[in-house]
Every structure is written in C-alpha cells, then in structure tokens.
Scaffold this motif. Structure first.
Motif, PDB file in Angstrom:
ATOM      1  N   LYS A 138       5.122   9.542  -9.999  1.00 48.03           N
ATOM      2  CA  LYS A 138       4.694   9.676 -11.401  1.00 48.03           C
ATOM      3  C   LYS A 138       3.764  10.860 -11.627  1.00 48.03           C
ATOM      4  CE  LYS A 138       4.910   4.648 -11.998  1.00 48.03           C
ATOM      5  NZ  LYS A 138       4.092   3.415 -12.074  1.00 48.03           N
ATOM      6  N   ALA A 139       3.232  11.420 -10.550  1.00 49.68           N
ATOM      7  CA  ALA A 139       2.209  12.464 -10.677  1.00 49.68           C
ATOM      8  C   ALA A 139       2.782  13.738 -11.289  1.00 49.68           C
ATOM      9  CB  ALA A 139       1.605  12.772  -9.310  1.00 49.68           C
ATOM     10  N   SER A 140       1.912  14.456 -11.978  1.00 46.97           N
ATOM     11  CA  SER A 140       2.272  15.756 -12.547  1.00 46.97           C
ATOM     12  C   SER A 140       1.217  16.769 -12.118  1.00 46.97           C
ATOM     13  CB  SER A 140       2.333  15.668 -14.075  1.00 46.97           C
ATOM     14  OG  SER A 140       2.649  16.910 -14.643  1.00 46.97           O
ATOM     15  N   PRO A 141       1.636  17.927 -11.602  1.00 43.92           N
ATOM     16  CA  PRO A 141       3.012  18.392 -11.438  1.00 43.92           C
ATOM     17  C   PRO A 141       3.742  17.634 -10.331  1.00 43.92           C
ATOM     18  CG  PRO A 141       1.498  19.944 -10.417  1.00 43.92           C
ATOM     19  CD  PRO A 141       0.651  18.942 -11.131  1.00 43.92           C
ATOM     20  N   ALA A 142       5.064  17.630 -10.441  1.00 38.28           N
ATOM     21  CA  ALA A 142       5.896  16.836  -9.543  1.00 38.28           C
ATOM     22  C   ALA A 142       5.814  17.347  -8.110  1.00 38.28           C
ATOM     23  CB  ALA A 142       7.345  16.858 -10.018  1.00 38.28           C
ATOM     24  N   SER A 143       5.843  16.419  -7.160  1.00 38.65           N
ATOM     25  CA  SER A 143       5.834  16.789  -5.741  1.00 38.65           C
ATOM     26  C   SER A 143       7.233  17.034  -5.213  1.00 38.65           C
ATOM     27  CB  SER A 143       5.159  15.690  -4.925  1.00 38.65           C
ATOM     28  OG  SER A 143       3.803  15.567  -5.289  1.00 38.65           O
ATOM     29  N   LEU A 144       8.225  16.437  -5.870  1.00 34.35           N
ATOM     30  CA  LEU A 144       9.624  16.601  -5.452  1.00 34.35           C
ATOM     31  C   LEU A 144      10.306  17.667  -6.302  1.00 34.35           C
ATOM     32  CD1 LEU A 144      10.603  12.847  -5.055  1.00 34.35           C
ATOM     33  CD2 LEU A 144      10.449  14.496  -3.187  1.00 34.35           C
ATOM     34  N   TYR A 145      11.173  18.452  -5.683  1.00 32.98           N
ATOM     35  CA  TYR A 145      11.953  19.430  -6.438  1.00 32.98           C
ATOM     36  C   TYR A 145      12.914  18.738  -7.392  1.00 32.98           C
ATOM     37  CZ  TYR A 145      10.457  23.092  -3.142  1.00 32.98           C
ATOM     38  OH  TYR A 145       9.731  23.977  -2.396  1.00 32.98           O
ATOM     39  N   SER A 146      13.378  17.558  -7.003  1.00 26.93           N
ATOM     40  CA  SER A 146      14.284  16.769  -7.838  1.00 26.93           C
ATOM     41  C   SER A 146      14.012  15.295  -7.586  1.00 26.93           C
ATOM     42  CB  SER A 146      15.745  17.090  -7.498  1.00 26.93           C
ATOM     43  OG  SER A 146      16.621  16.149  -8.101  1.00 26.93           O
ATOM     44  N   PRO A 147      14.003  14.455  -8.629  1.00 26.83           N
ATOM     45  CA  PRO A 147      13.792  13.017  -8.415  1.00 26.83           C
ATOM     46  C   PRO A 147      14.804  12.419  -7.440  1.00 26.83           C
ATOM     47  CG  PRO A 147      13.639  13.558 -10.758  1.00 26.83           C
ATOM     48  CD  PRO A 147      14.136  14.789 -10.067  1.00 26.83           C
TER      49      PRO A 147
ATOM     50  N   ILE B  95       0.838  -1.206   0.000  1.00 24.48           N
ATOM     51  CA  ILE B  95       0.000   0.000   0.000  1.00 24.48           C
ATOM     52  C   ILE B  95       0.869   1.251   0.000  1.00 24.48           C
ATOM     53  CG2 ILE B  95      -1.637   1.371   1.369  1.00 24.48           C
ATOM     54  CD1 ILE B  95      -2.928  -1.308   2.205  1.00 24.48           C
ATOM     55  N   VAL B  96       1.871   1.282   0.851  1.00 26.74           N
ATOM     56  CA  VAL B  96       2.736   2.463   0.924  1.00 26.74           C
ATOM     57  C   VAL B  96       3.602   2.582  -0.335  1.00 26.74           C
ATOM     58  CG1 VAL B  96       4.669   1.364   2.166  1.00 26.74           C
ATOM     59  CG2 VAL B  96       4.244   3.814   2.423  1.00 26.74           C
ATOM     60  N   THR B  97       4.050   1.437  -0.870  1.00 23.82           N
ATOM     61  CA  THR B  97       4.880   1.457  -2.074  1.00 23.82           C
ATOM     62  C   THR B  97       4.091   1.950  -3.282  1.00 23.82           C
ATOM     63  OG1 THR B  97       6.229  -0.373  -1.243  1.00 23.82           O
ATOM     64  CG2 THR B  97       6.330   0.068  -3.611  1.00 23.82           C
ATOM     65  N   ASP B  98       2.865   1.454  -3.431  1.00 28.45           N
ATOM     66  CA  ASP B  98       2.028   1.897  -4.552  1.00 28.45           C
ATOM     67  C   ASP B  98       1.737   3.390  -4.461  1.00 28.45           C
ATOM     68  OD1 ASP B  98       2.017  -0.675  -5.468  1.00 28.45           O
ATOM     69  OD2 ASP B  98      -0.073  -1.115  -4.936  1.00 28.45           O
ATOM     70  N   ALA B  99       1.450   3.867  -3.256  1.00 30.54           N
ATOM     71  CA  ALA B  99       1.167   5.298  -3.072  1.00 30.54           C
ATOM     72  C   ALA B  99       2.398   6.142  -3.380  1.00 30.54           C
ATOM     73  CB  ALA B  99       0.705   5.556  -1.645  1.00 30.54           C
ATOM     74  N   PHE B 100       3.546   5.651  -2.956  1.00 34.16           N
ATOM     75  CA  PHE B 100       4.803   6.364  -3.187  1.00 34.16           C
ATOM     76  C   PHE B 100       5.106   6.434  -4.690  1.00 34.16           C
ATOM     77  CE2 PHE B 100       9.532   6.226  -3.463  1.00 34.16           C
ATOM     78  CZ  PHE B 100       9.802   7.447  -2.873  1.00 34.16           C
ATOM     79  N   GLN B 101       4.930   5.313  -5.390  1.00 37.95           N
ATOM     80  CA  GLN B 101       5.189   5.296  -6.829  1.00 37.95           C
ATOM     81  C   GLN B 101       4.207   6.199  -7.571  1.00 37.95           C
ATOM     82  OE1 GLN B 101       7.762   3.958  -8.437  1.00 37.95           O
ATOM     83  NE2 GLN B 101       8.557   3.334  -6.445  1.00 37.95           N
ATOM     84  N   SER B 102       2.978   6.232  -7.120  1.00 36.02           N
ATOM     85  CA  SER B 102       1.975   7.114  -7.716  1.00 36.02           C
ATOM     86  C   SER B 102       2.381   8.572  -7.538  1.00 36.02           C
ATOM     87  CB  SER B 102       0.611   6.858  -7.072  1.00 36.02           C
ATOM     88  OG  SER B 102      -0.356   7.752  -7.586  1.00 36.02           O
ATOM     89  N   MET B 103       2.899   8.899  -6.372  1.00 42.31           N
ATOM     90  CA  MET B 103       3.381  10.267  -6.117  1.00 42.31           C
ATOM     91  C   MET B 103       4.532  10.611  -7.047  1.00 42.31           C
ATOM     92  SD  MET B 103       6.142  12.000  -4.594  1.00 42.31           S
ATOM     93  CE  MET B 103       6.856  10.904  -3.371  1.00 42.31           C
TER      94      MET B 103
END
Length: 816
Positions: A88-97, A78-86
């Motif tokens: 891939k999401a656009s706009p990006a949640s992280l400043y850098s991958p 559950i946590v891994t799927d949510a993390f991977q979804s985050m």
C-alpha cells in the motif's frame, strides 16, 4: 533468474562470478527495509521468501475469531501485515503489482528450514547484535554450504556479527547495506568481514551493479561505513550552523535543496521523513568513536535533543520539524517549527540575495563559487557548512576508504546528491576550498597540501573521455574502476560534433551519434527539434546509428514547449499552429523512417512529445525508473506528434481473431484520456508504451552504454529502413459510439467537466479512425491528419488556452 529485466549486453559476468547464479533469495525480517528489499528482488525476477517472527499470542481480532498461535494466520500475522503495508505504500516498491506473486511469506519457526534450497540469505532484523547472532545460529542449522549470507546492518561491525560462526559461514558472509527505499536510492554498500572470500565481494559488487541497478561501493568495516558517516555528520553540522546563525527551518531546507543539487526535501524535511530517532541513534553510535578527531560533531544539537524529549520524531509521530494540520476551511496546511520558541507557525516563503543571484545559472557547478561568495546569511551558511564538510571528508581517507571517489559515490547514491563533497570542492576550486577551511582556523588533511604541492589542482579530471580521480597513495590520477562500462556525456565534451543553445550532438564512438537535449526539463523547442533533425541527417550521412539520450536527473523530456503554441493560438495564427504540428509530426516520424537505426533511451519523466519519441524508436532502452505517458489532455489537447496514431496502431497489432477488440482499444483510450503516466518502465510495458522487444536497464549509469550497444547490434544485423504503414485497423463509428457513451456517463456523474468531455470526444474520433461506417484498415498518414485536425481545433478553445496559461505561469494544469 527470470528475464523480467534484461542483463546488460555491454558487459557480462566477471570471471569470479561465473559459477554463482541467484534464483531464490530469502529475506529474514519483514520490517520497512526487509519487505522493500524483498520487493526489489521480486522486481528483477527472483523468487523471494520473506520471513519474520511468530507472535507470542493472538491479538483481539484473532481471539474473537477463535484463532490460536497454532493457526497459520496468527503465525504469519507479522510478516503478512508488513507485506500488506509495503504493497500500500507510496511510492510503490514494486515495478508492477503483479510481481507481488514472486514473494512467499512465512515465519522463522515453520519456514526457516526452506532456506536450504535458497542461493542467498539476507538478514534484515532489528539492529541488535544479540538478536542478529541468534538468527545466524538458527540459519546455520539449515543453510547449505556456499550459500551467500549477508546483513543489511547500518553500523554493526562485521567481525562481531560472525563471531562463533563456521568457516564456511564466515567466508560467504558480507555486509550488504541497502538504503531506504531500496527501489529508488541507488547506493548498495558492500562491507567485507575479516574472513570474507574475495570472490564473494567481487560477485556482490558485480551483481548489485548489473542486476539490482545499484551504485555498489566497497566499504571498510568502520562505524557508519561511508554514506552514513559523512551524511549524518553533514546533517547534524547543518542543523548546528542553522541554530548558530538563527536560520529558520524553511530557510535551511531551501538552502540545502535543488539549488545545491540535492533533493527537494532539504535537511529538516529529510530528517522528518527518515525519523529523528533513526538519525539520533546513528549519531549516538558515531559520537563514541575514540579515533575520530571530530567525533564531537555527532553530538546532538539543542533542537534535536528537544524534539527527542517531546517525541516529535517526524512523519512517524505526525510532527517533527514540520507538522501537517487543517485550516478553518479544511485545507491542508504545513506548519514549520520555530527553533527558538518551539512553537509551530505557517511556513514562510524564503528569499536570499545569494539565491537570487544564482537563478540564471543553470550549470550546477558554476553556482557554488557564487553561493560561497554571498554577503548575507545564506553565504555565511554555505561557507561554514562547506568548509566543515570538506575538512571532515579529507580526514576519513584512508580510515573509511583509500580512494576519494568512493566517498563521493556513496554520498551521491545514498542521499541523492548530484555532486559529492570532493566534486563540490572541485567546483569551488581546491585552493579556494583550502583557504575557506583555513579562514575558520582549521586545516584539511596533509594529503590535500601534498596534492597541491605536486602541481595538481583538482580531485577529478577527464582524459580521452575517461574520468580520473586523484590517487593519494601514488600521487597520480587513476581511472575510476568500472567506469569504462558507462557512457557519461559530460566526459565526452571533446566529442561534440554539433550544438546549439538547447542540444548537443555527441560522437559516442563506433559509428554511433547521440542527440542530447539540454533545454529546461528537456522540452521540445526550436533548438531541440533542430538538433534532432540534424542528428538524423548526420547519422545517415557519416554514421551507422543514432541514440537519443541524456544524463539529466529530472527528465528525459517533459514534452513540447507550449510557449510558442500559446502565443500563436492567442493571436489566432492557426496557419502557424497547423504548420507547427505538421513539422513536429514529421520530426518524430524521422526517428522511425531514417536509414539508420534510432534508439531512444528514456528515464525519469518522459511525457507528451518525449513519449512520442519513445513510441517511434526502432528500439527503446529504458531505465527501470521511467515515468512515461501521453499527458496532453491535461492541457486541453490530444497527442498529435504521432502519439494517438501510434497507440491506435499498437492496439491494432494486439487484435487476435475472436478478441474483444474494443476492450483492447478502450484501455489505450483511457490511458490517454486520463493522462496516465507509468510508475515504472515495467508498467509502461504493460500500458504498451514499451514493446516486448524494448530493453529495461536497472542501472542508470549503464543506460547510454546499453543504448549505444543496441544501435550497434541493429546496424550489424543489417538494418533496413521501414515503410509507413497502411494496415492499421480502426473501429470507426462502433468505437466512437462506445467511447462517447462512457464519456457521457462520466460527465453526467460529474467526474469530468464540459471541456474534458469535448477533449475525450475528439480523442475517441481520432483513435477510432473517424466517422467510418465499419472497422477497416487505414494508413498512418490518415490518422496523423486526424490528429492534427483535432489538435488544431482544441488549440482554439478558450478553456484549452486557460489550461496552457496555468501550466506556463504556475507550473500546474488547470481543471476547468
């Protein structure tokens, strides 16, 4: 905390926050909000533990692999799927991958015990009191005394959440309500519980501002807190008025978009993005409030009820007020819901006489009196919605806030409005606003009449560069707390030392000047260029430093104004084009080679010439949300304000003995050739548009104050004017051959057009220093001359002119 994003130098920690440091944060709940809150803490250099529940059983794919609930892959699914979804999401949640590595994943059963070594635990589980309480009970088994524990609840009262918890838990517990997406929306509501230690509240208010870049708003523990209470009421009343007036979905979104300083999504598109069920759930809780005189305004309008019945909830279900389909040619088509028939139809263009009358009014505040005076449906819509919003806000004081500025701060930061309700009311005029409310048989709260009776006719005013708000309890004006740390140019109108139609030069105090662009999208035209020249000259004569910055919400600068270039090029006045380029090169060079330090403070769109200004600053103080790039290739040109030269120089500076120099230069070449724009200031640093010595600031409100401080710092340290460089190592024929081979392969593969190839060839020629027999050092001026020659040549190309014309007339570059 890792110094990925620097703590502002203009203000340190308050006394109450000295002994609390946040190095590790645990986020409990990995859904859309939890995973994105985790990402934002990773953005600022914090180590994050993201946890969620263990699945009850393996799914079909896991069973096929022979996995059981004992397998870590299953337990963390559950946590891994949510993390991977985050990710891939656009706009990006992280400043850098790269920052994804700062987040460790786990589950409540196996990893909750690890919170014993964490400084802050944030609960972001489902909005159910029983579930939150059960999580807190487990947290208390492992949490060390003194650890912060906060909830991202959007409406559950704090006193209910902490019922039955220990005294230490209750003293260190608080509501921290982020708005989605946490990286981009600036609001962080801080909601103390009945037993929260005041020092904890002070810490969170300070930390959210300094480190998370948020507008932190202190809220009372009331339903919906501040932003949702006002925002949802406004949204539902807008839908109700739209139904009564027979307005279409497209019309309402046009009326509630940028024309009134709100996001392009307007009302109905925003509802689709948020999810109609989310709006309905919040509204259903708020309609139960017995003490709210207007609680009936939270009852769902007919269209919302019908959509809920149909389960047309917006983007999450593929249709809501809008629906995306494909036409017979396979092209994407946006359909809009007909609120009368509940059938979808192609979106129609919106036209109202009231909106037409405001097209020439650039000043947002000056639009509002015109909008409410409209004689058509648009005018009536504005009169009804503004009157209701103003009236409702007055009765929320002191229920949800003792101060009116907190209401405006929450609504602007939480929903992306440029002006809050009381700020909008000021734009119309307080007396006129009261008359507007009374025209509908309603009245604002008594304190508004009391304010007018004592002779005050505005909710806000500026005195000595400080913005003040009307304080109801004392019937006087008070300075907004914390605002002294911000430099807001609008408040310094008495400090303008020079101006023209496109720019202001403002005295920031302490010997620092600021050049503020005020052209459309802050493009470089004649007025802006003149102001930059004048700003440097004035700073050199009577000041000790210069900041180039502005308070625009759209762009630091979208680059050069191409209209004049297009006119000269069409007329084949190439001597004029050549002179224009040479003058622009000298202008940008003045930023670097002045006798005083020059700080450039970019934010949002920073393109073309705006990027070149950044590249030539003594220091850059950038907002974290800075989208920086050299995009001239998109209009058939190459950067010629020193941009290509400067990136060649920066590549040269990166060369180390034994390094594959062409690989370094190739990265630079590709960024320019593909017109790549950074998605954050951090990525701009990775692309070498920002240097390691440049500063990144999270809180946009602090940007100019930090830039001013940087100018003072350089001046105090004995700034020395640099000299033009003669040591830029270029690759000559070797580099040109490599790049042209790559360009030819892309052209043969039909990834680029003939004209793209021609532009890329010229870029390769310039960035490699021309047709030199071997790698060697050249001067800045040598590269500037190559830039200018290539730009001049391309400006005479028919296909370049077609691209420029397409941008000027349609707002989009042409691919030809």
């Amino acid at each position: 905390m890792e110094a990925t994003l620097e703590k502002p130098k203009s203000e340190g920690r308050s006394p109450q926050t000295k002994n609390r440091t946040i190095r590790r944060v645990a986020v409990l709940g990995s859904g859309i909000m939890g995973s994105r809150i985790a990402a934002h803490f990773a953005n600022i250099g914090v180590d994050v533990l993201l946890l969620d529940i263990v699945p009850k059983e393996p799914n079909e794919l896991e069973q096929a692999k022979g996995l059981t609930t004992a397998s870590p892959l299953v337990r963390n699914r559950i946590v891994t799927d949510a993390f991977q979804s985050m990710l891939k999401a656009s706009p990006a949640s992280l400043y850098s991958p790269k920052f994804a590595d700062r987040i460790k994943l786990g589950n409540f059963d196996d990893n909750l015990k690890e919170i014993a070594s964490f400084d802050w635990v944030i609960e972001v589980v489902v909005e159910r009191l029983d579930i939150k309480r059960s999580v807190y009970e487990r947290v208390e088994q492992f949490r060390k005394p003194g650890t912060l524990i906060t909830s991202n609840t959007s409406g559950i009262p704090m006193h209910l959440l902490t019922e039955g918890r220990s005294e230490d838990f209750r003293r260190n517990f608080c509501g921290t309500h982020f708005f989605n997406p946490p990286r981009y929306l600036r609001l962080l509501e801080i909601i103390p519980g009945p037993d929260t230690d005041p020092a904890v509240v002070d810490f969170l208010m300070n930390y959210g501002d300094l480190y998370l870049g948020k507008t932190t708003v202190l809220c009372k523990d009331t339903p919906g807190f501040i932003a949702n209470r006002l925002g949802i009421q406004s949204l539902i009343q807008t839908i109700r008025v739209a139904e009564e007036l027979g307005l279409t979905v497209e019309e309402v979104d046009k009326l509630t978009g940028p024309v009134v300083g709100r996001p392009k999504s307007g009302t109905f598109r925003l509802s689709d993005v948020v999810g109609l069920d989310t709006t309905a759930n919040v509204a259903s809780n708020l309609v139960k409030m017995q003490h709210d005189e207007s609680r009936a305004s939270f009852e769902l309008p007919a269209s919302v009820q019908k959509l809920m019945e149909n389960k047309w909830l917006g983007d999450k279900t593929g249709q809501g007020y809008y629906k995306k389909t494909k036409d017979e040619k396979g092209q994407t088509q946006i359909l809009a819901l007909d609120l009368k028939t509940f059938e979808y139809k192609p979106s129609e263009k919106v036209k109202f006489a009231t909106l037409e009358s405001t097209k020439a009014i650039d000043n947002l505040k000056k639009r509002f009196p015109v909008l409410i005076a409209g004689k058509d449906k648009a005018g009536e819509f504005y009169r009804q919605t503004f009157a209701d919003g103003f009236r409702y806000a007055t009765y929320r004081i002191p229920e949800i806030s003792d101060e009116l500025y907190r209401i405006d701060a929450a609504i602007t930061a939480g929903f992306g409005w440029q002006l809050g309700l009381f700020e909008t009311w000021d734009a119309i005029g307080v007396k006129k606003g009261v008359e507007l409310i009374e025209s509908f048989g309603q009245k604002p709260a008594q304190w508004v009449y009391d304010m007018l009776d004592v002779g005050f006719d505005a909710f806000y005013k500026v005195e000595n560069g400080k913005r003040k708000y009307y304080d109801i309890s004392t019937k006087s004006y008070k300075t907004i707390p914390g605002a002294e740390a911000f430099t807001i140019l609008e408040n310094l109108s008495n400090n303008i030392v020079w101006k023209n139609a496109g720019a202001n030069i403002v005295d920031l105090g302490d010997g620092i000047l600021n050049v503020e662009f005020r052209s459309k999208m802050n493009t470089f035209g004649q007025e802006v260029s003149e102001a930059l020249q004048k700003g440097v000259a004035l700073a050199e004569k009577d000041f000790r430093g210069l900041v180039v910055g502005n308070d625009s919400t759209e762009a630091f600068s979208a680059g050069a104004n191409l209209a004049m270039l297009f006119m000269y090029a069409v007329e084949q006045e190439f001597d004029e084009v050549n002179l224009m380029i040479a003058q622009f090169q000298k202008l940008i060079a003045r930023l670097r080679y002045s006798s005083v330090p020059v700080i450039v403070a970019p934010h949002t769109l920073t393109l073309g010439g705006g990027c070149e200004a950044v590249l030539h600053a003594d220091r850059v103080v950038a907002h974290a949300e800075s989208y920086i790039g050299l995009v001239e290739v998109g209009v058939g040109l190459i950067p010629a304000g020193g941009g290509t030269k400067e990136m060649a120089a920066r590549a040269s500076d990166l060369y180390q003995t034994g390094d594959p120099e062409l690989n370094i230069l190739q990265n630079v070449f590709m960024n320019i050739a593909t017109a790549k724009v950074s998605t954050s200031a951090q990525e701009a640093r990775e692309m070498n548009y920002l240097r390691a010595t440049d500063q990144i600031v999270l809180n946009r409100s602090r940007l100019l104050a930090e830039a001013k401080q940087a100018a003072i710092e350089l001046a105090d340290n004995g700034y020395t004017q640099p000299k033009p460089r003669t040591d830029i190592k270029v690759q000559g024929k070797t580099g040109i051959a490599l790049f042209r081979a790559g360009v030819t392969a892309m052209h043969m593969g039909r990834y680029i057009s003939d004209h793209d190839r021609k532009i890329a060839d010229k870029l390769a020629y310039v960035i490699c220093g021309g047709d030199l027999s071997s790698p060697q050092n050249v001067s800045e001026q040598y590269l500037l001359d190559l830039e200018r020659e290539a730009f001049l040549s391309l400006s005479g190309e028919k296909k370049t002119l077609e691209r420029i014309q397409s941008l000027l007339t349609g707002g989009k570059p042409l691919r030809n």
